[in-house]
Enzyme design. Sequence first.
Site, PDB file in Angstrom:
ATOM      1  N   THR A 154      34.438  64.742   7.549  1.00 33.13           N
ATOM      2  CA  THR A 154      35.446  64.858   6.811  1.00 33.13           C
ATOM      3  C   THR A 154      35.756  66.523   6.692  1.00 33.13           C
ATOM      4  O   THR A 154      34.649  67.107   7.145  1.00 33.13           O
ATOM      5  CB  THR A 154      34.796  64.524   5.277  1.00 33.13           C
ATOM      6  OG1 THR A 154      34.080  63.332   5.298  1.00 33.13           O
ATOM      7  CG2 THR A 154      35.691  64.803   4.187  1.00 33.13           C
ATOM      8  N   ARG A 182      37.754  49.677   2.221  1.00 32.03           N
ATOM      9  CA  ARG A 182      36.516  50.654   1.928  1.00 32.03           C
ATOM     10  C   ARG A 182      37.229  51.833   1.625  1.00 32.03           C
ATOM     11  O   ARG A 182      37.817  52.384   2.350  1.00 32.03           O
ATOM     12  CB  ARG A 182      35.723  50.521   3.183  1.00 32.03           C
ATOM     13  CG  ARG A 182      34.481  51.658   2.945  1.00 32.03           C
ATOM     14  CD  ARG A 182      34.545  52.833   3.781  1.00 32.03           C
ATOM     15  NE  ARG A 182      33.498  53.787   3.529  1.00 32.03           N
ATOM     16  CZ  ARG A 182      33.547  55.008   3.993  1.00 32.03           C
ATOM     17  NH1 ARG A 182      34.469  55.715   4.124  1.00 32.03           N
ATOM     18  NH2 ARG A 182      32.301  55.611   3.986  1.00 32.03           N
ATOM     19  N   VAL A 183      36.562  52.636   0.556  1.00 27.27           N
ATOM     20  CA  VAL A 183      36.710  54.231   0.240  1.00 27.27           C
ATOM     21  C   VAL A 183      35.316  54.629   0.076  1.00 27.27           C
ATOM     22  O   VAL A 183      34.503  54.141  -0.344  1.00 27.27           O
ATOM     23  CB  VAL A 183      37.580  54.221  -1.097  1.00 27.27           C
ATOM     24  CG1 VAL A 183      37.530  55.667  -1.571  1.00 27.27           C
ATOM     25  CG2 VAL A 183      38.989  53.618  -0.773  1.00 27.27           C
ATOM     26  N   GLY A 208      29.633  58.470   3.756  1.00 31.76           N
ATOM     27  CA  GLY A 208      29.776  58.680   2.328  1.00 31.76           C
ATOM     28  C   GLY A 208      28.861  57.694   1.375  1.00 31.76           C
ATOM     29  O   GLY A 208      28.646  57.821   0.141  1.00 31.76           O
TER      30      GLY A 208
HETATM   31  N1  GLY Z   1      32.434  61.278   4.201  1.00 34.91           N
HETATM   32  C1  GLY Z   1      33.625  60.254   4.450  1.00 34.91           C
HETATM   33  C2  GLY Z   1      33.533  58.985   4.196  1.00 34.91           C
HETATM   34  O1  GLY Z   1      32.431  58.533   4.173  1.00 34.91           O
HETATM   35  O2  GLY Z   1      34.407  58.293   4.023  1.00 34.91           O
END
Ligand code: GLY
Length: 301
Positions: A154, A182-183, A208
Site C-alpha cells: 500500500t 474484499r476490502v 490488512g
Molecule cells: N493493506 C492493504 C490491504 O490489505 O488491502
Amino acid sequence: MWPILDSQEPMPIIAATWSLATGGCQGAIAPLIAGGSALDAVCAVARATERDPTVDSVGLGGLPDATGHVTLDACVMVSPAKCGAVCAVAKHLDVTDLARMVMERTRHVMLAGKGADDFARALGMRESNLLAPAARAAWERWRTGGETPPSHDTVGVLAIDSAGVMAGACSTSGMAYKLAGRVGDSPIPGHGLYVDPEVGGAVATGNGELVMGVCGTFLAVELMRRGSTPQEAVREVLERIERTYSPEPHQQVGVIVLSRDGRIGSGALRGGFEVVVADEQGVRLTPAAMVTHPDTPEVKR
Ligand code: GLY
C-alpha cells in the site's frame, strides 16, 4: 492552526511506505517546503503512485481480484472530524483525490463501489481501464495455477507542512487475487491510516486482515496520546498483531508513526519494509527501525 512546538517553527516533512513512494515524494517535497499544504503533499505522493503502471499494488497496474477485476481503495485524513474514503472503485484511477472530494464536498466519510464511481463521474473525473496488460498476464498465470499470489502493499503517506498541519493518505488495489468484494484496512480511518492533530498520525501497510482487528493505526496514535514515543507505539502495535494473529512467515505488516512534532517511528513483522523520508535534507529510503522477526525471510516488493 497551531505551531508544533511553542519555541520552534514546524519543519515540513513527508514519511511514506516502501520505495514505490520515492518518486512521489521527490515531486511533493519542494512544494511542501515552499509553503504548500500537507494535504496537497500526501495527495500528490499517492496520485503519483496510483499513476505508475509499474506498481502492481496501487492504482493502474494493480493486480486484480480473483475474477480479474481491479478495484481500488483509498482514504485521506486531517483529523477525526475531517476524513474521506472510497473503496471498491472499479473505473477511476485517482482514488486518493476522489477520497479527498468525499471529505470536502459531501456530508459522508466513505463511498463504496458503484456509488463511488458515480460520484467520480459526476465530478468530471475521467474513466480508466485499471487492468494493465502486465497485471492481466499475471492474473492469467495465477488462474491457471502457474503463479503464487505475491505479497501486497500500500502507499501510506504522512506529512506535516510549514503551518504545522498534519495530513495522511493511503491507497491500494488490495490483496492480489482477493475474493471479489474484499476490502482491507487502507480506506478505513483507524485501520490503514489515522491522524489526530493533537497527537500525530500513523499508516499501515501489508496484510490488512492483520491490521483491522486491532485498529492498528488508531492504536498507535492512542499509545502516543498516553505517552509512548513513536517507536514505542510501533513496537506495541506489532506486538499486539503478533499476539492476536500469530502471523504466518509470509505475512507482512509495516507501520510508520509520525508525531505532531515530526518524530518518526517505523517497524514491520518481517525484514524488507522500507520508509521514504523527505524533508529539507532531501529524499532518502531507509529500512524500518525495528523488525519483529529478523530471522524469517524478508517480505518486500
Ligand atoms: N493493506 C492493504 C490491504 O490489505 O488491502
